[in-house]
Design a protein around this motif. Structure first.
Motif, mmCIF file in Angstrom:
data_model
loop_
_atom_site.group_PDB
_atom_site.id
_atom_site.type_symbol
_atom_site.label_atom_id
_atom_site.label_comp_id
_atom_site.label_asym_id
_atom_site.label_seq_id
_atom_site.Cartn_x
_atom_site.Cartn_y
_atom_site.Cartn_z
ATOM 1 N N LEU A 4 16.175 -9.664 23.723
ATOM 2 C CA LEU A 4 15.162 -9.571 22.673
ATOM 3 C C LEU A 4 15.658 -8.725 21.504
ATOM 4 O O LEU A 4 15.396 -9.037 20.339
ATOM 5 C CB LEU A 4 13.867 -8.977 23.245
ATOM 6 N N LYS A 5 16.400 -7.664 21.813
ATOM 7 C CA LYS A 5 16.936 -6.805 20.756
ATOM 8 C C LYS A 5 17.911 -7.584 19.872
ATOM 9 O O LYS A 5 17.931 -7.430 18.653
ATOM 10 C CB LYS A 5 17.638 -5.591 21.374
ATOM 11 N N ASN A 6 18.726 -8.453 20.505
ATOM 12 C CA ASN A 6 19.683 -9.244 19.742
ATOM 13 C C ASN A 6 19.019 -10.356 18.951
ATOM 14 O O ASN A 6 19.540 -10.805 17.935
ATOM 15 C CB ASN A 6 20.735 -9.849 20.686
ATOM 16 N N LEU A 7 17.863 -10.810 19.422
ATOM 17 C CA LEU A 7 17.173 -11.926 18.778
ATOM 18 C C LEU A 7 16.478 -11.502 17.494
ATOM 19 O O LEU A 7 16.516 -12.201 16.491
ATOM 20 C CB LEU A 7 16.162 -12.539 19.757
ATOM 21 N N VAL A 26 21.314 -4.414 8.953
ATOM 22 C CA VAL A 26 20.524 -4.820 10.108
ATOM 23 C C VAL A 26 21.301 -5.879 10.887
ATOM 24 O O VAL A 26 22.128 -6.608 10.340
ATOM 25 C CB VAL A 26 19.142 -5.384 9.690
ATOM 26 N N MET A 27 21.016 -5.947 12.185
ATOM 27 C CA MET A 27 21.597 -6.981 13.036
ATOM 28 C C MET A 27 20.522 -8.008 13.359
ATOM 29 O O MET A 27 19.395 -7.664 13.703
ATOM 30 C CB MET A 27 22.140 -6.377 14.321
ATOM 31 N N ALA A 28 20.882 -9.279 13.193
ATOM 32 C CA ALA A 28 19.975 -10.379 13.549
ATOM 33 C C ALA A 28 20.815 -11.490 14.149
ATOM 34 O O ALA A 28 21.808 -11.916 13.540
ATOM 35 C CB ALA A 28 19.215 -10.878 12.325
ATOM 36 N N ARG A 33 23.608 -8.074 8.544
ATOM 37 C CA ARG A 33 23.072 -8.453 7.237
ATOM 38 C C ARG A 33 22.943 -7.177 6.409
ATOM 39 O O ARG A 33 22.539 -6.138 6.923
ATOM 40 C CB ARG A 33 21.676 -9.104 7.352
ATOM 41 N N LEU A 34 23.266 -7.266 5.117
ATOM 42 C CA LEU A 34 23.078 -6.131 4.215
ATOM 43 C C LEU A 34 21.833 -6.371 3.389
ATOM 44 O O LEU A 34 21.711 -7.393 2.716
ATOM 45 C CB LEU A 34 24.287 -5.966 3.287
ATOM 46 N N MET A 35 20.892 -5.426 3.430
ATOM 47 C CA MET A 35 19.627 -5.547 2.712
ATOM 48 C C MET A 35 19.570 -4.502 1.602
ATOM 49 O O MET A 35 19.808 -3.316 1.837
ATOM 50 C CB MET A 35 18.444 -5.326 3.657
#
Length: 217
Positions: A4-7, A26-28, A33-35
């Protein structure tokens, strides 16, 4: 729980900077991803945008030796330049050193060959090099300079457009990445008309939520 954490997206690093404000990595789906300003600036769909741009360019422009990237971010476009033009020499400009730090730590930017990175403002860099007697000429200039949803005004002026022309090689091309949803659609239309007064030819390429604007020397 690990699945779930990876999702779902989760924060792994943040920076608070005077220019870009809050920057978040963030990791998705196991990918970084860079926000900035709540917008994805690198990773995910951004990489797909530049894959489409460089693939399209390769079909038109066979020879690219020197590339200038204004708004390097985490290097999505640099990876695609390396893929389609592996021998090209790249100069990447990024105004925030912490963005480059994030890119090298989480996005493998250090693995891109033939890329020299400078921490400086893209508009000031152009003003500096156009004054040089034996200035370098670029076959490709990529401009992906957004602070969240806003492109700095310095990159939308007639002076800047004219300087771009001066550093372009014969048959060189500038590619602007422009948002193209909501109010950004009208802004893009006005922007294109301004570019048409400067460049020999303008061509367009649509992506999911962006418009790639090609200005030809």
């Amino acid at each position: 729980m690990k699945f779930l954490k990876n999702l779902f997206p989760h924060l792994i690093k943040d920076y608070h900077l005077p220019i870009n404000g809050l920057i978040e990595v963030v990791m998705a789906l196991n990918r970084p991803r860079l926000m900035i300003g709540g917008m994805i600036q690198s990773g995910g769909l951004v990489r797909a945008i530049w894959e489409k741009a460089l693939k399209n360019l390769k079909n038109i422009q066979k020879k690219i030796d020197n590339v200038l990237i204004i708004g390097l971010g985490c290097g999505d476009c640099a990876f695609e330049v390396q893929k389609y033009y592996p021998e090209a020499q790249m100069k990447g400009l990024e105004i925030d050193d912490k963005v480059v730090e994030a890119a090298q730590c989480y996005f493998n930017l250090a693995t891109v060959k033939n890329l020299k990175i400078s921490i400086e403002d893209g508009a000031k860099y152009l003003t500096k090099i156009v004054k040089q007697k034996n200035k370098i000429k670029f076959d490709l200039v990529i401009i992906d300079a957004y602070l969240g949803k806003t492109m700095p005004k310095n990159f939308r002026t007639k002076i800047f457009f004219t300087q771009l022309k001066k550093i372009l090689a014969t048959n060189g091309v500038v590619i602007y990445n422009h948002l193209f949803f909501g109010e950004h659609k009208n802004q893009a239309k006005i922007f294109i008309k301004e570019l048409e007064n400067i460049f020999r030819k303008i061509t367009l390429l649509r992506t999911a939520s962006n418009l790639l604007i090609f200005g030809w020397q």
